[in-house]
Design a protein around this motif. Structure first.
Motif, mmCIF file in Angstrom:
data_model
loop_
_atom_site.group_PDB
_atom_site.id
_atom_site.type_symbol
_atom_site.label_atom_id
_atom_site.label_comp_id
_atom_site.label_asym_id
_atom_site.label_seq_id
_atom_site.Cartn_x
_atom_site.Cartn_y
_atom_site.Cartn_z
ATOM 1 N N GLN A 1 -11.413 12.386 -9.751
ATOM 2 C CA GLN A 1 -10.192 13.136 -10.054
ATOM 3 C C GLN A 1 -9.239 12.353 -10.959
ATOM 4 N N GLN A 2 -9.427 11.044 -11.036
ATOM 5 C CA GLN A 2 -8.491 10.209 -11.792
ATOM 6 C C GLN A 2 -8.470 10.630 -13.249
ATOM 7 N N GLY A 3 -7.262 10.685 -13.782
ATOM 8 C CA GLY A 3 -7.087 11.101 -15.155
ATOM 9 C C GLY A 3 -6.770 12.577 -15.286
ATOM 10 N N SER A 4 -7.356 13.405 -14.420
ATOM 11 C CA SER A 4 -7.091 14.845 -14.505
ATOM 12 C C SER A 4 -5.966 15.264 -13.563
ATOM 13 N N SER A 5 -5.842 14.570 -12.446
ATOM 14 C CA SER A 5 -4.764 14.870 -11.497
ATOM 15 C C SER A 5 -4.530 13.632 -10.634
ATOM 16 N N ARG A 6 -3.447 13.653 -9.915
ATOM 17 C CA ARG A 6 -3.168 12.551 -8.983
ATOM 18 C C ARG A 6 -3.996 12.761 -7.725
ATOM 19 N N TRP A 7 -4.705 11.731 -7.300
ATOM 20 C CA TRP A 7 -5.574 11.856 -6.137
ATOM 21 C C TRP A 7 -4.780 12.224 -4.884
ATOM 22 N N THR A 8 -3.508 11.879 -4.847
ATOM 23 C CA THR A 8 -2.685 12.186 -3.678
ATOM 24 C C THR A 8 -2.490 13.693 -3.502
ATOM 25 N N GLU A 9 -2.588 14.448 -4.579
ATOM 26 C CA GLU A 9 -2.423 15.905 -4.505
ATOM 27 C C GLU A 9 -3.580 16.573 -3.766
ATOM 28 N N ASN A 10 -4.750 15.971 -3.813
ATOM 29 C CA ASN A 10 -5.954 16.569 -3.235
ATOM 30 C C ASN A 10 -6.512 15.768 -2.060
ATOM 31 N N LEU A 11 -5.730 14.841 -1.540
ATOM 32 C CA LEU A 11 -6.247 13.929 -0.524
ATOM 33 C C LEU A 11 -6.741 14.652 0.727
ATOM 34 N N SER A 12 -6.014 15.654 1.187
ATOM 35 C CA SER A 12 -6.438 16.333 2.415
ATOM 36 C C SER A 12 -7.759 17.082 2.229
ATOM 37 N N ALA B 1 0.838 -1.205 0.000
ATOM 38 C CA ALA B 1 0.000 0.000 0.000
ATOM 39 C C ALA B 1 0.870 1.252 0.000
ATOM 40 N N SER B 2 1.966 1.222 0.718
ATOM 41 C CA SER B 2 2.896 2.352 0.715
ATOM 42 C C SER B 2 3.501 2.543 -0.662
ATOM 43 N N GLU B 3 3.841 1.456 -1.326
ATOM 44 C CA GLU B 3 4.374 1.527 -2.691
ATOM 45 C C GLU B 3 3.338 2.127 -3.643
ATOM 46 N N ILE B 4 2.087 1.746 -3.467
ATOM 47 C CA ILE B 4 1.008 2.285 -4.303
ATOM 48 C C ILE B 4 0.883 3.790 -4.082
ATOM 49 N N TYR B 5 0.862 4.191 -2.817
ATOM 50 C CA TYR B 5 0.735 5.610 -2.506
ATOM 51 C C TYR B 5 1.913 6.401 -3.077
ATOM 52 N N LEU B 6 3.124 5.944 -2.804
ATOM 53 C CA LEU B 6 4.318 6.648 -3.291
ATOM 54 C C LEU B 6 4.406 6.619 -4.815
ATOM 55 N N GLY B 7 3.965 5.520 -5.420
ATOM 56 C CA GLY B 7 3.927 5.441 -6.871
ATOM 57 C C GLY B 7 2.994 6.478 -7.464
ATOM 58 N N ASN C 1 1.634 9.218 -12.695
ATOM 59 C CA ASN C 1 0.236 8.885 -12.945
ATOM 60 C C ASN C 1 0.142 7.594 -13.756
ATOM 61 N N HIS C 2 1.133 6.715 -13.598
ATOM 62 C CA HIS C 2 1.160 5.454 -14.333
ATOM 63 C C HIS C 2 0.196 4.435 -13.730
ATOM 64 N N ASP C 3 -0.254 3.538 -14.556
ATOM 65 C CA ASP C 3 -1.145 2.465 -14.118
ATOM 66 C C ASP C 3 -0.437 1.562 -13.111
ATOM 67 N N GLN C 4 -1.111 1.263 -12.025
ATOM 68 C CA GLN C 4 -0.549 0.395 -10.983
ATOM 69 C C GLN C 4 -1.401 -0.859 -10.793
#
Length: 118
Positions: free
Chosen positions: A99-110, A12-18, A23-26
């Motif tokens: 948000q997927q496709g337009s931006s990385r969800w991690t950028e807007n998580l908070s 899960a940490s690898e997924i988050y950091l990836g 924005n590559h497919d995981q």
């Protein structure tokens, strides 16, 4: 179970950091995590610790089978322990998915999930 849980947290940490890095497919990493989590029974002692793992995987999933699996696991834990942060995480997922496709969800998580999902 402890070894499987540790491996799940690492994936899960690898997924988050990836996702933070690109924005590559995981899909393959998500599938591997699904297989790990599947080895831990939802009612098994300590299985509630995987809520964060499942939230990260569900948030990153584009595949409906992965989304369903990880959300169902979160719902199973919520039914058992009733922690409202689990419910808040599940409710935040559609906004994250949009948000997927337009931006990385991690950028807007908070903003999208202001509750700590644990």
């Amino acid at each position: 179970m402890l070894r499987l849980s540790r491996m799940a947290f690492i994936k899960a940490s690898e997924i988050y950091l990836g996702r933070v890095a690109s924005n590559h497919d995981q899909w393959q990493l998500l599938e591997s995590l699904k297989q790990l989590v599947s080895q831990i029974e939802p009612n098994q002692m300590g299985s509630h610790a995987l809520v964060w793992v499942c939230f990260i995987a569900a948030a990153d999933s584009t595949d409906s089978e992965h989304r369903t699996f990880f959300v169902n696991r979160m719902n199973q834990v919520f039914t058992k322990i009733k922690f409202q942060n689990i419910s808040a995480g599940i409710q935040a997922l559609p906004a994250i998915w949009s948000q997927q496709g337009s931006s990385r969800w991690t950028e807007n998580l908070s903003r999208l999930a202001p509750t700590l999902i644990m």
